[in-house]
Motif scaffolding. Structure first.
Motif, short mmCIF file in Angstrom:
data_model
loop_
_atom_site.label_atom_id
_atom_site.label_comp_id
_atom_site.label_asym_id
_atom_site.label_seq_id
_atom_site.Cartn_x
_atom_site.Cartn_y
_atom_site.Cartn_z
N SER A 1 -8.43 11.98 5.45
CA SER A 1 -8.66 12.63 4.17
C SER A 1 -9.65 13.77 4.34
O SER A 1 -10.49 13.76 5.24
N GLU A 2 -9.54 14.78 3.47
CA GLU A 2 -10.50 15.88 3.53
C GLU A 2 -11.90 15.40 3.19
O GLU A 2 -12.88 15.95 3.66
N GLY A 3 -11.97 14.41 2.35
CA GLY A 3 -13.27 13.81 2.05
C GLY A 3 -13.50 12.62 2.96
O GLY A 3 -13.31 12.68 4.18
N ARG A 4 -13.87 11.47 2.37
CA ARG A 4 -14.03 10.25 3.15
C ARG A 4 -12.73 9.50 3.23
O ARG A 4 -11.89 9.58 2.34
N GLY A 5 -12.55 8.73 4.31
CA GLY A 5 -11.45 7.80 4.41
C GLY A 5 -10.16 8.40 4.93
O GLY A 5 -10.14 9.48 5.53
N TYR A 6 -9.07 7.67 4.69
CA TYR A 6 -7.75 8.00 5.22
C TYR A 6 -6.73 7.87 4.10
O TYR A 6 -6.85 6.99 3.23
N LEU A 7 -5.69 8.70 4.15
CA LEU A 7 -4.61 8.63 3.19
C LEU A 7 -3.38 8.04 3.87
O LEU A 7 -3.08 8.36 5.03
N VAL A 8 -2.65 7.20 3.13
CA VAL A 8 -1.40 6.65 3.66
C VAL A 8 -0.38 7.77 3.73
O VAL A 8 -0.19 8.53 2.76
N ALA A 9 0.26 7.93 4.88
CA ALA A 9 1.21 9.01 5.09
C ALA A 9 2.48 8.79 4.27
O ALA A 9 2.81 7.67 3.88
N GLY A 10 3.19 9.87 4.01
CA GLY A 10 4.45 9.78 3.27
C GLY A 10 4.32 10.44 1.91
O GLY A 10 3.24 10.83 1.48
N ARG A 11 5.45 10.52 1.23
CA ARG A 11 5.48 11.17 -0.08
C ARG A 11 5.19 10.15 -1.16
O ARG A 11 5.80 9.09 -1.21
N SER A 12 4.26 10.49 -2.02
CA SER A 12 3.93 9.57 -3.12
C SER A 12 5.01 9.65 -4.19
O SER A 12 5.63 10.69 -4.38
N SER A 13 5.22 8.53 -4.87
CA SER A 13 6.26 8.48 -5.90
C SER A 13 5.63 8.53 -7.29
O SER A 13 5.62 7.54 -8.02
N GLY A 14 5.05 9.65 -7.61
CA GLY A 14 4.51 9.82 -8.95
C GLY A 14 3.08 9.40 -9.13
O GLY A 14 2.45 9.78 -10.11
N CYS A 15 2.52 8.60 -8.22
CA CYS A 15 1.13 8.17 -8.39
C CYS A 15 0.22 9.25 -7.81
O CYS A 15 0.58 9.91 -6.84
N ILE B 1 0.88 -1.16 0.00
CA ILE B 1 0.00 0.00 0.00
C ILE B 1 0.92 1.21 0.00
O ILE B 1 1.78 1.34 0.86
N LEU B 2 0.73 2.13 -0.96
CA LEU B 2 1.69 3.20 -1.18
C LEU B 2 1.27 4.51 -0.53
O LEU B 2 0.07 4.76 -0.32
N PRO B 3 2.23 5.38 -0.22
CA PRO B 3 1.89 6.71 0.29
C PRO B 3 0.96 7.44 -0.67
O PRO B 3 1.11 7.36 -1.89
N GLY B 4 -0.02 8.12 -0.08
CA GLY B 4 -0.98 8.86 -0.89
C GLY B 4 -2.22 8.06 -1.26
O GLY B 4 -3.22 8.65 -1.69
N GLU B 5 -2.16 6.73 -1.14
CA GLU B 5 -3.34 5.92 -1.47
C GLU B 5 -4.37 6.02 -0.35
O GLU B 5 -4.04 6.27 0.82
N LYS B 6 -5.62 5.83 -0.73
CA LYS B 6 -6.72 6.03 0.21
C LYS B 6 -7.25 4.69 0.73
O LYS B 6 -7.33 3.71 -0.01
N LEU B 7 -7.60 4.67 2.03
CA LEU B 7 -8.23 3.51 2.66
C LEU B 7 -9.60 3.92 3.18
O LEU B 7 -9.72 4.98 3.83
N LEU B 8 -10.58 3.09 2.94
CA LEU B 8 -11.94 3.35 3.42
C LEU B 8 -12.31 2.30 4.47
O LEU B 8 -11.90 1.14 4.39
N GLU B 9 -13.12 2.72 5.42
CA GLU B 9 -13.56 1.83 6.51
C GLU B 9 -14.25 0.58 5.96
O GLU B 9 -13.94 -0.55 6.37
#
Length: 302
Positions: free
Chosen positions: A45-59, A7-15
């Motif tokens: 996340s500003e919307g729904r869910g959570y973002l994986v912390a850290g710097r994304s690598s281009g995605c 699971i990469l930085p910047g990707e979103k997780l939903l409950e």
């Protein structure tokens, strides 16, 4: 998955996504995501869910994460508390009858009333609990008279059940049970519960007369204290445990020798001695001070 990079930085997780992937309800999924947030592995996340912390690598940020499917195996809540409640009841009923309250049981173990109700229903199924005339759950005092009646049932039914069961139990299974018993004797007999279950429950369950098997199920409440031989209220002297295991061994040796009638006679002798050992418990308990009741139990005046 986050730490391994699946699971990469910047990707979103939903409950709901976490709940589905781990085959759990949304409540523990919500708790897990909140804990990851507190550990700074996720950010809200500003919307729904959570973002994986850290710097994304281009995605692009906010892309939905792909979760591995994983079935969690855990001990059910009712099972984790069952042994504690069972041990408590075993001790209390040696002193007197007690009432158990579902709401207080749930509060004491910090579980839902559904879980508490499940524990009580399972105890009812093995005869540890019953309902009084106004619907309260109670555990009746274990009196010498009641123990005597249960052992009378066992003396009448178990030897017959053993003879009927013998043709349906393979030598291989008998050999495994005997080896397990011999190993327990060599260890000093700390696990009496397994020995009792092998002989009096598993072996006799092969009896084709199901009426006998069902009738004997009512006597299985006698085996519960053997799970807690370290308890000062439920124990019996070590030399008597050694005697009991030796009696079991003679039953298995007779069966393996192809002599079920002799095995039944050995079982009858064992039951006579077991009755005496149970009565010794009453004598030991009479010298001990009754421990304080937990909040979910209340004494019933005699």
């Amino acid at each position: 998955m986050i730490e391994s990079g699946r699971i990469l930085p910047g990707e979103k997780l939903l409950e709901a996504q976490v709940a589905k992937s781990f085959s759990i309800s949304r409540s523990p999924a919500r708790s897990a995501l909140a804990a990851l947030c507190a550990d700074k592995l996720l950010t809200e996340s500003e919307g729904r869910g959570y973002l994986v912390a850290g710097r994304s690598s281009g995605c692009p940020d906010g892309r939905s994460a792909t979760l591995d499917k994983l079935e969690l195996t855990s001990t059910p809540q009712w099972e984790r508390m069952y042994a504690a409640v069972e041990r408590e009841l075993c001790t209390r009923v040696l002193f007197g009858s007690v009432r158990i309250t579902e709401e207080r049981l749930a509060q004491h173990f910090n579980v839902s009333r559904t879980v508490a109700r499940d524990v009580m229903a399972r105890m009812h199924s093995v005869g540890a609990l019953s309902k009084d005339r106004i619907g309260h759950w109670v555990a009746e005092r274990v009196t010498a008279e009641r123990i005597g009646h249960l052992f009378e049932m066992r003396r009448l039914l178990e030897p017959t059940a053993l003879i009927h069961a013998a043709p349906f139990v393979s030598r291989e299974k008998l050999g495994i049970m005997r080896e397990r018993l011999a190993a327990e004797i060599a260890r000093g007999g700390s696990d009496m519960d397994t020995a009792e279950t092998d002989l009096h429950i598993d072996l006799l369950s092969h009896c084709p007369n199901r009426e006998i098997v069902q009738a004997l199920a009512r006597t299985h409440v006698l085996f519960v204290p053997t799970r807690y031989l370290a308890d000062p209220y439920l124990s019996i002297p070590g030399e008597l445990i050694d005697n009991a295991l030796a009696e079991h061994l003679r039953v298995f040796d007779a069966l393996l020798a192809g002599k079920p009638a002799r095995a039944a006679r050995e079982l009858q002798k064992h039951l006579d001695e077991a009755d005496t050992r149970w009565m010794l418990r009453f004598d030991l308990v009479s010298r001990l001070e009754q421990p304080e009741l937990p909040p979910y139990l209340s004494a019933i005046p005699s």
